[in-house]
Write a protein that holds these residues in place. Sequence first.
Motif, PDB file in Angstrom:
ATOM      1  N   GLN A  48      -8.060  -0.912  -7.657  1.00 47.06           N
ATOM      2  CA  GLN A  48      -9.203  -0.082  -7.241  1.00 47.06           C
ATOM      3  C   GLN A  48     -10.282   0.025  -8.332  1.00 47.06           C
ATOM      4  O   GLN A  48     -11.386   0.474  -8.061  1.00 47.06           O
ATOM      5  CB  GLN A  48      -8.744   1.325  -6.844  1.00 47.06           C
ATOM      6  CG  GLN A  48      -8.155   1.380  -5.450  1.00 47.06           C
ATOM      7  CD  GLN A  48      -7.906   2.802  -4.970  1.00 47.06           C
ATOM      8  OE1 GLN A  48      -8.418   3.764  -5.527  1.00 47.06           O
ATOM      9  NE2 GLN A  48      -7.113   2.925  -3.924  1.00 47.06           N
ATOM     10  N   GLN A  98     -10.743  12.324  -1.113  1.00 44.73           N
ATOM     11  CA  GLN A  98      -9.759  11.352  -0.629  1.00 44.73           C
ATOM     12  C   GLN A  98      -9.312  11.622   0.810  1.00 44.73           C
ATOM     13  O   GLN A  98      -8.544  10.846   1.387  1.00 44.73           O
ATOM     14  CB  GLN A  98      -8.530  11.346  -1.549  1.00 44.73           C
ATOM     15  CG  GLN A  98      -8.841  10.928  -2.983  1.00 44.73           C
ATOM     16  CD  GLN A  98      -9.236   9.478  -3.070  1.00 44.73           C
ATOM     17  OE1 GLN A  98      -8.510   8.595  -2.641  1.00 44.73           O
ATOM     18  NE2 GLN A  98     -10.412   9.211  -3.619  1.00 44.73           N
ATOM     19  N   ALA A 147      -3.752   2.649  -9.806  1.00 49.76           N
ATOM     20  CA  ALA A 147      -4.476   1.811  -8.840  1.00 49.76           C
ATOM     21  C   ALA A 147      -5.383   0.827  -9.568  1.00 49.76           C
ATOM     22  O   ALA A 147      -6.606   0.923  -9.538  1.00 49.76           O
ATOM     23  CB  ALA A 147      -5.265   2.706  -7.888  1.00 49.76           C
ATOM     24  N   VAL A 181      -4.194  15.228  -2.932  1.00 51.30           N
ATOM     25  CA  VAL A 181      -5.455  14.590  -3.309  1.00 51.30           C
ATOM     26  C   VAL A 181      -6.586  15.619  -3.378  1.00 51.30           C
ATOM     27  O   VAL A 181      -6.468  16.726  -2.875  1.00 51.30           O
ATOM     28  CB  VAL A 181      -5.887  13.521  -2.277  1.00 51.30           C
ATOM     29  CG1 VAL A 181      -5.113  12.241  -2.444  1.00 51.30           C
ATOM     30  CG2 VAL A 181      -5.781  14.047  -0.862  1.00 51.30           C
ATOM     31  N   ILE A 229       0.464   4.091   0.474  1.00 45.72           N
ATOM     32  CA  ILE A 229       1.125   5.305   0.970  1.00 45.72           C
ATOM     33  C   ILE A 229       2.244   4.951   1.945  1.00 45.72           C
ATOM     34  O   ILE A 229       3.385   5.377   1.774  1.00 45.72           O
ATOM     35  CB  ILE A 229       0.092   6.242   1.639  1.00 45.72           C
ATOM     36  CG1 ILE A 229      -0.954   6.694   0.603  1.00 45.72           C
ATOM     37  CG2 ILE A 229       0.787   7.448   2.282  1.00 45.72           C
ATOM     38  CD1 ILE A 229      -2.189   7.355   1.208  1.00 45.72           C
ATOM     39  N   VAL A 285       3.161  10.564  -2.399  1.00 45.83           N
ATOM     40  CA  VAL A 285       2.499   9.402  -3.001  1.00 45.83           C
ATOM     41  C   VAL A 285       1.090   9.823  -3.408  1.00 45.83           C
ATOM     42  O   VAL A 285       0.346  10.399  -2.615  1.00 45.83           O
ATOM     43  CB  VAL A 285       2.424   8.196  -2.040  1.00 45.83           C
ATOM     44  CG1 VAL A 285       1.691   7.026  -2.704  1.00 45.83           C
ATOM     45  CG2 VAL A 285       3.820   7.750  -1.624  1.00 45.83           C
ATOM     46  N   TYR A 332     -10.762  -1.059   0.594  1.00 47.16           N
ATOM     47  CA  TYR A 332      -9.696  -0.500  -0.239  1.00 47.16           C
ATOM     48  C   TYR A 332      -8.980   0.693   0.395  1.00 47.16           C
ATOM     49  O   TYR A 332      -7.783   0.910   0.135  1.00 47.16           O
ATOM     50  CB  TYR A 332     -10.188  -0.195  -1.674  1.00 47.16           C
ATOM     51  CG  TYR A 332     -10.776   1.183  -1.875  1.00 47.16           C
ATOM     52  CD1 TYR A 332      -9.956   2.293  -2.129  1.00 47.16           C
ATOM     53  CD2 TYR A 332     -12.144   1.390  -1.827  1.00 47.16           C
ATOM     54  CE1 TYR A 332     -10.503   3.562  -2.303  1.00 47.16           C
ATOM     55  CE2 TYR A 332     -12.683   2.642  -2.000  1.00 47.16           C
ATOM     56  CZ  TYR A 332     -11.858   3.733  -2.233  1.00 47.16           C
ATOM     57  OH  TYR A 332     -12.399   4.978  -2.396  1.00 47.16           O
TER      58      TYR A 332
HETATM   59  N1  TRP Z   1      -8.227   6.437  -4.553  1.00 46.98           N
HETATM   60  C1  TRP Z   1      -7.532   7.358  -5.419  1.00 46.98           C
HETATM   61  C2  TRP Z   1      -8.550   7.919  -6.422  1.00 46.98           C
HETATM   62  O1  TRP Z   1      -9.533   7.272  -6.721  1.00 46.98           O
HETATM   63  C3  TRP Z   1      -6.385   6.747  -6.175  1.00 46.98           C
HETATM   64  C4  TRP Z   1      -5.270   6.286  -5.292  1.00 46.98           C
HETATM   65  C5  TRP Z   1      -4.833   4.997  -5.149  1.00 46.98           C
HETATM   66  C6  TRP Z   1      -4.436   7.079  -4.449  1.00 46.98           C
HETATM   67  N2  TRP Z   1      -3.807   4.925  -4.306  1.00 46.98           N
HETATM   68  C7  TRP Z   1      -3.514   6.168  -3.849  1.00 46.98           C
HETATM   69  C8  TRP Z   1      -4.371   8.441  -4.138  1.00 46.98           C
HETATM   70  C9  TRP Z   1      -2.552   6.626  -2.938  1.00 46.98           C
HETATM   71  C10 TRP Z   1      -3.399   8.877  -3.231  1.00 46.98           C
HETATM   72  C11 TRP Z   1      -2.503   7.973  -2.635  1.00 46.98           C
HETATM   73  O2  TRP Z   1      -8.339   8.988  -6.935  1.00 46.98           O
END
Ligand code: TRP
Length: 354
Positions: free
Chosen positions: A72, A177, A69, A173, A163, A33, A155
């Motif tokens: 986000q 992250q 996302a 990632v 995930i 994921v 968040y």
């Molecule tokens: N936060 C991550 C970024 O800004 C994007 C993201 C959202 C993500 N959901 C996720 C990454 C789940 C890994 C798994 O790049």
Amino acid sequence: MTIAIQDPTAVLDQSSSAISASQTAADTGRRIVTGDRPTGPLHIGHYLGTLVNRVRLQETGCAVTIVIADYQVITDRDGTGPLRDRVRTLIAEYLAAGIEPDRSVIFAHSLVPALNQLMLPFLSLVSDAELNRNPTVKAEALASRRSMSALLLTYPVHQAADILGQRGTLVPVGKDQLPHVELTRLIARRFNDRYGTIFEEPEALLSTTPAVQGIDGAKMSKTRGNTIPLGAGEDETAAIIRSARSDGLRRITFDPIARPQVANLLTIVAALTGDDPHQVADRVGDGGAVALKTLATEVINESLRELRRRRAELLTDVGYLDGVLLDGSARATATALGTLEEVRRAMGMDYFSG
Ligand code: TRP
């Protein structure tokens, strides 16, 4: 100068020991994921850092889920921006890079409401002190020059729902992250301790592809406008690279500390051709910045030509792109609902089952 362009998915074998080390039978069948915020088009940093990697994981038989996302986007800004176009472009870029919608799942937060429901029990498993300690969240709050919103603070818990809701076991990632993956592991552990084991603790998969810098030498980022977008035309790419900072030394050498901008272009060329950056430097030799930039332009344009052609073609078929999103979101919803049912059962909320 002849340039050998690699199969893009082979880039990882050359430049990323962690990733290629993971390409063993043990990883086949893992549930990946990963995700992106739809805040703008992808650039070559995304391509080398994550896109190529995702396609590779897909090719080794892992189930790949990519989260767009969209919730986000508003963690640290006041509006959502032209989301519809951005989401379509993102999907076109994933597909053009080799993500196959039949094998992999692409979904958007806002299309999978079941995911949000997981967030409530997860929120009960972490303290505000733990959330306030998250270094990535702190950096984002600082950079936004706003006071911390409750969404920005929480968040990472929503990301844990991305995930764990999708049953992810491996999360590719960037370094920033890692705190979120750590939190996800903590939530899985605490949930399992309280209610019985239903979650596997996912692992982070760090890309060791050297981070590509922006052409001005600062961090490559959409907001700084110092990127080489995947969708840039060939002339546009040439112009961007011509404007890249460099130094006046004729002899090109790979020295990331003393000559970061030169090293950055060498890193990009090396990652795309599978060569060592020192070798690339030797090939350019005494040609100076002009020869290096010519080479970089050729390699980038050559490497991205097919991707760009497919991207442009896909963008003319909005109905198809929307279908991919709808189908992916339906599949992600089915998975999230299954997880939610297990969560409710574990928590004694399965009121009608006997
Ligand atoms: N936060 C991550 C970024 O800004 C994007 C993201 C959202 C993500 N959901 C996720 C990454 C789940 C890994 C798994 O790049």
